[in-house]
Motif scaffolding. Structure first.
Motif, short mmCIF file in Angstrom:
data_model
loop_
_atom_site.label_atom_id
_atom_site.label_comp_id
_atom_site.label_asym_id
_atom_site.label_seq_id
_atom_site.Cartn_x
_atom_site.Cartn_y
_atom_site.Cartn_z
N THR A 220 -10.23 1.48 -3.09
CA THR A 220 -10.46 2.80 -3.68
C THR A 220 -9.79 2.99 -5.03
O THR A 220 -10.26 3.79 -5.83
CB THR A 220 -10.00 3.93 -2.74
OG1 THR A 220 -8.63 3.72 -2.40
CG2 THR A 220 -10.83 4.00 -1.49
N LYS A 221 -8.70 2.32 -5.31
CA LYS A 221 -8.02 2.49 -6.59
C LYS A 221 -8.69 1.65 -7.66
O LYS A 221 -8.95 0.47 -7.48
CB LYS A 221 -6.54 2.08 -6.49
CG LYS A 221 -5.70 3.06 -5.71
CD LYS A 221 -5.53 4.32 -6.48
CE LYS A 221 -4.74 5.32 -5.70
NZ LYS A 221 -4.86 6.66 -6.20
N ALA A 222 -8.98 2.28 -8.77
CA ALA A 222 -9.57 1.56 -9.89
C ALA A 222 -8.50 0.68 -10.55
O ALA A 222 -7.35 1.05 -10.62
CB ALA A 222 -10.14 2.54 -10.91
N VAL A 223 -8.92 -0.48 -11.02
CA VAL A 223 -7.99 -1.40 -11.65
C VAL A 223 -7.86 -1.10 -13.12
O VAL A 223 -8.73 -0.72 -13.80
CB VAL A 223 -8.44 -2.86 -11.45
CG1 VAL A 223 -7.46 -3.81 -12.07
CG2 VAL A 223 -8.62 -3.14 -9.99
N SER B 119 -1.30 7.78 -4.40
CA SER B 119 -1.28 7.08 -3.12
C SER B 119 -2.62 6.44 -2.83
O SER B 119 -3.66 6.90 -3.29
CB SER B 119 -0.93 8.06 -1.99
OG SER B 119 0.35 8.60 -2.17
N GLU B 120 -2.58 5.40 -2.04
CA GLU B 120 -3.82 4.76 -1.60
C GLU B 120 -4.35 5.41 -0.34
O GLU B 120 -5.56 5.52 -0.15
CB GLU B 120 -3.59 3.27 -1.38
CG GLU B 120 -3.27 2.55 -2.68
CD GLU B 120 -2.77 1.15 -2.43
OE1 GLU B 120 -3.54 0.21 -2.70
OE2 GLU B 120 -1.62 0.99 -1.98
N THR C 55 4.05 -0.18 6.37
CA THR C 55 4.46 0.68 5.26
C THR C 55 5.16 1.93 5.78
O THR C 55 4.66 2.60 6.67
CB THR C 55 3.21 1.09 4.44
OG1 THR C 55 2.55 -0.09 4.01
CG2 THR C 55 3.60 1.94 3.25
N GLU C 56 6.30 2.25 5.18
CA GLU C 56 6.99 3.50 5.50
C GLU C 56 6.38 4.60 4.63
O GLU C 56 6.45 4.54 3.41
CB GLU C 56 8.49 3.38 5.23
CG GLU C 56 9.29 4.57 5.66
CD GLU C 56 9.27 4.80 7.17
OE1 GLU C 56 9.35 5.98 7.56
OE2 GLU C 56 9.17 3.83 7.95
N PRO C 57 5.76 5.62 5.24
CA PRO C 57 5.11 6.64 4.43
C PRO C 57 6.10 7.59 3.75
O PRO C 57 7.18 7.86 4.28
CB PRO C 57 4.26 7.40 5.44
CG PRO C 57 4.96 7.22 6.75
CD PRO C 57 5.60 5.85 6.68
N THR C 58 5.71 8.07 2.61
CA THR C 58 6.40 9.18 1.96
C THR C 58 5.92 10.45 2.64
O THR C 58 4.72 10.61 2.86
CB THR C 58 6.04 9.23 0.46
OG1 THR C 58 6.47 8.02 -0.15
CG2 THR C 58 6.68 10.42 -0.23
N MET D 222 0.84 -1.18 0.00
CA MET D 222 0.00 0.00 0.00
C MET D 222 0.88 1.24 0.00
O MET D 222 1.84 1.32 0.75
CB MET D 222 -0.90 -0.01 1.24
CG MET D 222 -1.65 1.30 1.42
SD MET D 222 -2.73 1.34 2.82
CE MET D 222 -4.05 0.34 2.22
N THR D 223 0.54 2.20 -0.82
CA THR D 223 1.27 3.45 -0.89
C THR D 223 0.66 4.44 0.08
O THR D 223 -0.53 4.75 0.01
CB THR D 223 1.21 4.04 -2.31
OG1 THR D 223 1.61 3.04 -3.23
CG2 THR D 223 2.12 5.24 -2.45
N VAL D 224 1.47 4.94 1.01
CA VAL D 224 1.01 5.85 2.06
C VAL D 224 1.83 7.12 1.99
O VAL D 224 3.06 7.08 1.89
CB VAL D 224 1.15 5.20 3.45
CG1 VAL D 224 0.70 6.16 4.55
CG2 VAL D 224 0.36 3.89 3.52
#
Length: 168
Positions: A165-168, A63-64, A31-34, A1-3
């Protein structure tokens, strides 16, 4: 997951940055956040097309889960954060992003600010803001357990929402 954590404090490396990062890690501990500390962009936020600001906006939109963190200034979020949010198209700019509004303040007077002031803007630019906003004491947030309680309560919900939430 992108955080990602977006920090709207005009002071670099602020308590707001610390709090936003702790919330992100609490919701997604694996996850390590940006971290995007908006003060680093300076005058680049005042116009359109600054390469660093454009790249930061792309990172946020991809990001997710994004924690938007701001101190409470004049009973609302900072102008610095407002300038950054202007980079996103209304209705679609943050489509597919689960947004968590977090604000810090000196007392409980503005405890509803994350939900009443910041969340509607995030929704207006397309984010999913299904979790309640979080208001923290800027003096005690590292010891008072508020972030831990919030994270424990909402971690599974955040994961379920972000993964859908992210469209495929």
């Amino acid at each position: 997951m992108t955080v990602t954590v977006v920090v709207g404090n005009p002071k670099p490396a602020s308590r707001t940055l610390t709090a936003g990062t702790l919330v992100a890690k609490g919701l997604r501990p694996e996850t390590e956040p940006t971290v995007i500390d908006l003060v680093s962009f300076g005058a680049g936020l005042l116009g359109w097309g600054d390469p660093a600001v454009t790249e930061a906006a792309r990172t946020v939109a991809a990001s997710e889960l994004v924690v938007f963190a701001s101190p409470t200034f004049k009973a609302t979020y900072t102008g610095l954060l407002k300038l950054f949010l202007e980079q996103f198209d209304g209705g679609t700019g943050l489509a597919g992003v689960l947004a968590v509004p977090v604000m810090l303040g000196g007392g409980p007077t503005h405890a509803l600010a994350p939900d009443l002031l910041l969340k509607p803007v995030l929704v207006e630019i397309g984010a999913t803001a299904a979790l309640p906003g979080l208001y923290l004491s800027d003096q005690t947030f590292q010891e008072d357990g508020a972030i831990q309680r919030y994270s424990e309560r909402w971690r599974d919900v955040a994961q379920a929402l972000a993964s859908g939430t992210k469209a495929v």
